[in-house]
Design an enzyme around this catalytic site. Structure first.
Site, PDB file in Angstrom:
ATOM      1  CB  SER A  70      -0.816  -0.032   1.269  1.00 55.85           C
ATOM      2  OG  SER A  70      -0.180  -0.153   2.408  1.00 55.85           O
ATOM      3  CB  CYS A  71       4.293   1.928   0.742  1.00 58.74           C
ATOM      4  SG  CYS A  71       4.403   1.411   2.489  1.00 58.74           S
TER       5      CYS A  71
END
Length: 169
Positions: free
Chosen positions: A30-31
């Site tokens: 998700s980064c």
């Protein structure tokens, strides 16, 4: 042929290179991995952004952790190393949905999508645009940036490494 120095940009970190070298973010879920280059000055950087925004009631000890603090911090560090804001170009990858949620919690819990939106909004607020982007989906990515050539490559588990864009071209 000389081997270029390679720097892994860990979660919540920002790294700057002047000259040549390779910057990479490994296993972006998700980064967001955000790359920037001023080709004329030979200054590049990468931020590994974990969350959309800093918590209002807590001090920020690692600005690279959040989109709303990491994007301006990346730009400031680039300028301190000799880059000009007017010549910066950007690319990013990551922001995957790595967990499945029930229908009612989808948008708030999709940190990858929220990170993507937050980075885009931060860049837009500062009048920057992306030259290349690969975000979303549900697969983690590894992002590699060859500062000398400007080439940015993305790799996932299920796909071969491929060129995303070239920040020098």
């Amino acid at each position: 042929m000389a081997v270029l120095a390679s720097t892994v940009v860990g979660m919540a970190e920002i790294e700057i290179i002047k000259g040549q070298g390779i910057l990479s973010c490994l296993g972006l879920g998700s980064c967001i991995g955000l790359c920037a280059l001023d080709a004329q000055a030979g200054v590049a950087g990468m931020a590994h952004i974990m969350l959309p925004e800093a918590f209002a009631d807590k001090p920020v000890d690692r600005p690279g952790k959040f989109a709303n603090t990491g994007v301006p911090a990346l730009i400031q560090l680039l300028e301190e190393a000799g880059a000009s804001k007017n010549r910066l170009v950007f690319a990013m990858a990551g922001g995957a949905r790595v967990f499945k949620f029930s229908a009612g919690t989808h948008s708030r819990m999709d940190i990858g999508a929220r990170n993507n939106i937050a980075v885009l909004e931060s860049l837009k607020k500062l009048n920057f645009r992306l030259r290349g982007t690969e975000t979303g989906g549900n697969l983690g990515r590894t992002l590699t940036f060859n500062v000398e050539t400007g080439l940015i490559r993305v790799r996932t588990i299920s796909q071969a490494e491929r060129d995303l864009c070239n920040l020098r071209g």
